[in-house]
Write an enzyme that holds these catalytic residues in place. Structure first.
Site, short mmCIF file in Angstrom:
data_model
loop_
_atom_site.label_atom_id
_atom_site.label_comp_id
_atom_site.label_asym_id
_atom_site.label_seq_id
_atom_site.Cartn_x
_atom_site.Cartn_y
_atom_site.Cartn_z
N ASP A 310 0.87 -1.18 0.00
CA ASP A 310 0.00 0.00 0.00
C ASP A 310 0.91 1.23 0.00
OD1 ASP A 310 -2.35 1.55 0.28
OD2 ASP A 310 -1.96 1.72 2.42
N ASP A 505 -2.21 -1.05 6.25
CA ASP A 505 -2.39 -0.51 7.59
C ASP A 505 -3.19 -1.44 8.49
OD1 ASP A 505 -4.99 -0.25 6.73
OD2 ASP A 505 -4.95 1.93 6.59
N ASP A 509 -7.04 -1.75 4.44
CA ASP A 509 -6.68 -2.75 3.44
C ASP A 509 -7.06 -4.16 3.88
OD1 ASP A 509 -5.33 -0.99 1.57
OD2 ASP A 509 -3.85 -0.72 3.14
#
Length: 620
Positions: A310, A505, A509
């Site tokens: 991410d 996180d 996600d």
């Protein structure tokens, strides 16, 4: 309670085996071989009975293991008059179980250390005094006294003075760190400096350390795919053992050779090596600030070939940071930072807080603002040290003091421009951006060096922002403007290249983390620490902690495989020698015991794994 009962049973069986074998030997040398044989039979029967009960219980649960070989060898030895060999196997089996339990306990030491540090009470300021209260009674907003040597009981912020904290139990970092007023503090840290006050921001059950404890408890109950793979190998090994024993008996007509083959095959490094090495790996990873939920996750982590990252809060810091300052004529950089940061103390906006932190980091002495007024999402106005100050967006400042002739600052995609006005004049502009984590280039290079073939960025942010952040990075693919379900689809698509690890996180996600073979959550803060989606939690908010975690996982898995294949190779060689008549049943039992001890000692090497990345960091 069940574990205590099992521990007592193992000790009792080991005691019976030792006393019985020694007593039988004494009777033998005293000229009473008949009593010696009878004593060895009595020694073997309790161990054999306990083993049969364990086998039946495992079969009912659908599990099949090599304990059957141990039962066959003891039974065959008793039937064919090899009572001493049966007693030695009984000692070997009970001793092996006890040694395995001891080794696993040694391997779990780091985890037990984490659990044993959980504080039970806290010192809370109440009505002008202090009272010791149960940890569950602490609420957000309570002011706690953290004395020298205390473990911080809940997440909070420094409310008075400065704090010097030892975070080694959480992150593996040996040097204590200094925290200023308003700095966030994680529960589980140890106060190594003077006493200070902590303003609680979370209840104990929602704090970092509670999440860590939950993960540790889950990890201790896990079973790895390699352990199940060992069970599958055990079917083949049992077939080979029985076939070789029968062939030796059939070819020579001597049943003692079959007994010797069975004895050499008992119990087997497959039973011992895998759990000890993997649990040791879990313990070692925890020491470096990487909490892996169980042996299953550790074993898969060792085989990761694709890494999906991410962007916000993972590849980047996840918070705004001052990247440039433009100053207009008549002002200095220190002056505008001092006045703007002093005024922004009145705001809780992330950019305002970032400006305050930057000013303090530069050693600027901030003063309280006067008549501060905030327009949410636009800016703050007020007076600081006799000056009228405006801090906010370009439009916010322009509406009050006119257009900004210097508002042509070149900015990267995703950055934020903050204008500053002082005494009805444009004083300058500050550019904030969510910057790339320090050392990211080197980290990606090292990840490729340990076997990660493909690295992908997956973000919901705009293409321009994603491309600006990742410029120059060694990435195989950048996917931007993804919805959560599109991230899941990306993870599923990447499965074709091998096991996939997704780092995010742990909350936003969650679907992608759950879809990946390994989901890694950044930081162990509150609910994120116990997120169901994450298989691994990095206890400190640093992406580079994933590297030693993967190196330890690979090392532990390699040690487990080494132990299995070397141990099985030696056992097979011993079985062949026994089938050819070169090894007696008693000699075979002693040989196998040596092999098992060597296998367990080798598996414990996982406790001493030093990740290559840590060695390189120390050398630098």
């Amino acid at each position: 309670m069940a574990e205590q009962h099992q521990d007592r049973l193992q000790k009792a069986l080991l005691g019976i085996a030792v006393i019985g074998l020694a007593s039988g030997a004494a009777l033998w040398f005293a000229g009473r071989p008949d009593l010696a044989r009878f004593g060895w039979i009595l020694t073997t029967l309790p161990v054999l009975a306990a083993l049969v009960v364990e086998i039946v219980t495992s079969l009912r649960a659908g599990e099949f293991g090599l304990d059957i070989v141990a039962a066959l060898s003891m039974t065959a030895a008793l039937v064919f008059g090899e009572e001493l060999a049966a007693a030695v196997v009984a000692l070997m089996y009970s001793g092996g179980n006890y040694l395995e339990a001891f080794a696993e306990g040694r391997a779990r030491r780091e985890m037990h250390d984490l659990l044993s540090r959980v504080p039970r009470t806290a010192m809370r300021h109440q009505d002008g005094g202090l009272e010791e209260v149960p940890l569950d009674a602490v609420e957000p907003g309570d002011r706690l006294l953290i004395r020298r040597g205390d473990v911080v009981p809940v997440d909070g912020t420094v409310a008075s003075g400065r704090a010097v904290l030892d975070l080694s139990a959480l992150t593996g970092e040996a040097m204590p760190q200094r925290f200023e007023p308003e700095d966030a503090v994680l529960s589980g840290a140890t106060n190594t400096g003077e006493a200070f006050d902590l303003a609680a921001t979370r209840r104990a059950a929602e704090s970092t350390y509670a999440g860590i404890v939950r993960l540790v408890e889950a990890a201790q109950k896990s079973k790895a795919p390699m352990a199940r793979l060992a069970d599958q190998y055990s079917m083949g090994f049992l077939a080979v053992t029985v076939t070789l024993a029968w062939a030796a008996w059939w070819a020579t007509g001597d049943p003692i050779r079959a007994v010797a083959v069975l004895v050499v095959a008992t119990p087997c490094p497959l039973i011992l090596a895998v759990p000890v090495a993997l649990v040791a790996g879990l313990s070692r990873a925890a020491r470096f600030g990487v909490l892996i939920k169980g042996a299953k996750a550790l074993e898969i982590l060792a085989r990761v070939r694709t890494l999906i990252l991410d962007k916000t809060g993972t590849l980047t810091e996840g918070r705004p940071k001052l990247v440039s300052v433009e100053v207009d004529a008549g002002f200095s950089e220190a002056e505008i930072l001092h006045l703007a940061a002093s005024l922004d103390q009145a705001s809780k906006h992330p950019i305002a807080q970032a400006l305050v932190m930057e000013a303090r980091a530069r050693g600027l002495a901030l003063v309280p603002p006067e008549a501060a007024e905030e327009m949410p999402g636009e800016g703050v106005s007020g007076r600081v040290g006799g000056h009228s100050v405006l801090v906010g967006g370009a439009d916010f400042v322009a509406q009050r003091i006119g257009p900004d002739g210097g508002n042509g600052t070149n900015r990267e995609a995703g950055s934020v421009l903050v204008s500053i006005g002082i005494d009805s004049r444009h004083a300058g502009r500050l550019v904030f951006s969510d910057v790339l984590r320090e050392g990211t280039h080197n980290l990606l290079s090292r990840l490729r060096g340990i076997g990660v073939d493909r690295i992908v960025l997956a973000t919901g942010d705009r293409h321009a922002v994603a491309n600006a952040v990742t410029e120059g990075l060694d990435l195989d693919l950048v996917r931007a403007e993804l919805t959560p379900d599109q991230k899941v689809l990306l993870v599923l698509t990447e499965h074709k290249n091998g096991p996939v690890m997704m780092v995010g996180d742990g909350v936003n996600d969650a679907p992608a983390l759950a879809a990946a073979d390994i989901g890694v959550a950044m930081g162990a803060r509150g609910a994120a620490a116990s997120a169901e989606a994450a298989d691994v939690v990095l206890l400190v908010d640093r992406l580079d902690r994933a590297l030693p975690g993967m190196e330890i996982a690979q090392g532990a898995r390699n040690i487990a495989l080494q132990s299995v294949f070397v141990g099985i190779g030696l056992s097979v060689a011993g079985m062949i020698a026994a089938a050819m008549g070169h090894i007696t049943p008693v000699q075979g039992a002693l040989l196998q015991e040596v092999i098992d001890v060597a296998v367990i000692l080798n598996a414990l090497r996982a406790l001493r794994i030093v990740p290559r990345s840590e060695r390189q960091t120390a050398a630098d």
